[in-house]
Design a protein around this motif. Structure first.
Motif, PDB file in Angstrom:
ATOM      1  N   ASP A 274       0.822  -1.202   0.000  1.00 14.34           N
ATOM      2  CA  ASP A 274       0.000   0.000   0.000  1.00 14.34           C
ATOM      3  C   ASP A 274       0.861   1.259   0.000  1.00 14.34           C
ATOM      4  OD1 ASP A 274      -2.238  -1.603   0.022  1.00 14.34           O
ATOM      5  OD2 ASP A 274      -2.630  -1.338   2.183  1.00 14.34           O
ATOM      6  N   GLY A 275       1.913   1.249   0.809  1.00 17.82           N
ATOM      7  CA  GLY A 275       2.824   2.401   0.869  1.00 17.82           C
ATOM      8  C   GLY A 275       3.543   2.601  -0.449  1.00 17.82           C
ATOM      9  N   PHE A 276       3.938   1.522  -1.079  1.00 23.41           N
ATOM     10  CA  PHE A 276       4.627   1.603  -2.373  1.00 23.41           C
ATOM     11  C   PHE A 276       3.710   2.217  -3.419  1.00 23.41           C
ATOM     12  CE2 PHE A 276       5.801  -0.202  -6.481  1.00 23.41           C
ATOM     13  CZ  PHE A 276       7.150   0.106  -6.535  1.00 23.41           C
ATOM     14  N   GLU A 277       2.450   1.750  -3.455  1.00 15.68           N
ATOM     15  CA  GLU A 277       1.499   2.271  -4.430  1.00 15.68           C
ATOM     16  C   GLU A 277       1.205   3.743  -4.178  1.00 15.68           C
ATOM     17  OE1 GLU A 277      -1.732  -0.528  -4.053  1.00 15.68           O
ATOM     18  OE2 GLU A 277      -0.894  -1.837  -5.598  1.00 15.68           O
ATOM     19  N   ALA A 278       1.102   4.128  -2.910  1.00 13.47           N
ATOM     20  CA  ALA A 278       0.836   5.530  -2.573  1.00 13.47           C
ATOM     21  C   ALA A 278       1.994   6.421  -3.027  1.00 13.47           C
ATOM     22  CB  ALA A 278       0.607   5.675  -1.069  1.00 13.47           C
TER      23      ALA A 278
ATOM     24  N   LYS B  68       4.124   5.786  -5.484  1.00 13.77           N
ATOM     25  CA  LYS B  68       4.102   5.842  -6.953  1.00 13.77           C
ATOM     26  C   LYS B  68       3.022   6.818  -7.434  1.00 13.77           C
ATOM     27  CE  LYS B  68       5.832   3.212  -9.583  1.00 13.77           C
ATOM     28  NZ  LYS B  68       6.918   3.312 -10.517  1.00 13.77           N
ATOM     29  N   LYS B  69       1.871   6.795  -6.768  1.00 10.43           N
ATOM     30  CA  LYS B  69       0.783   7.689  -7.144  1.00 10.43           C
ATOM     31  C   LYS B  69       1.179   9.147  -6.909  1.00 10.43           C
ATOM     32  CE  LYS B  69      -4.195   8.260  -6.490  1.00 10.43           C
ATOM     33  NZ  LYS B  69      -5.382   7.769  -5.797  1.00 10.43           N
ATOM     34  N   GLU B  70       1.816   9.410  -5.789  1.00  8.02           N
ATOM     35  CA  GLU B  70       2.284  10.774  -5.494  1.00  8.02           C
ATOM     36  C   GLU B  70       3.273  11.248  -6.558  1.00  8.02           C
ATOM     37  OE1 GLU B  70       3.818  11.740  -1.565  1.00  8.02           O
ATOM     38  OE2 GLU B  70       2.253  10.489  -0.668  1.00  8.02           O
ATOM     39  N   LYS B  71       4.199  10.376  -6.950  1.00  7.03           N
ATOM     40  CA  LYS B  71       5.180  10.744  -7.983  1.00  7.03           C
ATOM     41  C   LYS B  71       4.484  11.033  -9.304  1.00  7.03           C
ATOM     42  CE  LYS B  71       9.419   8.901  -8.258  1.00  7.03           C
ATOM     43  NZ  LYS B  71      10.444   7.859  -8.413  1.00  7.03           N
ATOM     44  N   ALA B  72       3.519  10.211  -9.658  1.00  9.86           N
ATOM     45  CA  ALA B  72       2.789  10.411 -10.913  1.00  9.86           C
ATOM     46  C   ALA B  72       2.003  11.716 -10.873  1.00  9.86           C
ATOM     47  CB  ALA B  72       1.850   9.228 -11.173  1.00  9.86           C
ATOM     48  N   MET B  73       1.379  12.021  -9.738  1.00 13.12           N
ATOM     49  CA  MET B  73       0.605  13.251  -9.590  1.00 13.12           C
ATOM     50  C   MET B  73       1.523  14.470  -9.691  1.00 13.12           C
ATOM     51  SD  MET B  73      -2.479  14.185  -9.307  1.00 13.12           S
ATOM     52  CE  MET B  73      -3.588  13.191  -8.380  1.00 13.12           C
TER      53      MET B  73
END
Length: 104
Positions: A25-29, A31-36
Motif C-alpha cells: 500500500d505504501g509503495f502504491e501511494a 508511486k501515485k504521489e510521484k505520478a501526480m
C-alpha cells in the motif's frame, strides 16, 4: 532475501502478511504521489493547473429531454428514466400503453 516460511508459526505468517500488505500500500501511494507531481509539473509547463485540465472537480450533468407527457396536463412530462410518475402508472393500470403518452 530468503524467509523460511515453512518453519514460521501461523501468527508469524499472518503478521508477515500484514506487514507485506502495508508495504505494498505504501509503495502504491508513493508511486501515485510521484505520478501526480509529474502530471502537475507537465500541466504547469503548459500554463495550466492540473485542476484546470481535469475540470476542477465539477461534474457536468446532462439533461434528458422528456419523452412522455400527461394527456390531461401537458406540463407533466417524464423522460422514461427513473420511477414512473403516478399518471403513467395510472394510465398503464387502466390498460393503456406507453406509446399513447409519447410526445409527438
Amino acid at each position: 532475501m530468503n524467509i523460511d516460511l515453512e518453519n514460521m508459526s501461523l501468527k508469524e505468517l499472518r503478521d508477515l502478511q500484514k506487514a507485506v500488505g502495508r508495504q505494498i500500500d505504501g509503495f502504491e501511494a508513493k508511486k501515485k504521489e510521484k505520478a501526480m507531481a509529474a502530471a502537475q509539473q507537465a500541466a504547469e509547463e503548459h500554463g495550466f493547473s492540473l485542476k484546470d485540465l481535469l475540470g476542477g472537480g465539477k461534474s457536468v450533468k446532462s439533461t434528458v429531454a422528456p419523452k412522455y407527457t400527461n394527456p390531461e396536463d401537458a406540463s407533466s412530462t417524464w423522460t422514461g428514466r427513473g420511477r414512473q410518475p403516478l399518471w403513467v402508472k395510472g394510465h398503464l393500470d387502466a390498460g393503456g400503453n406507453l406509446d399513447d403518452l409519447l410526445i409527438k
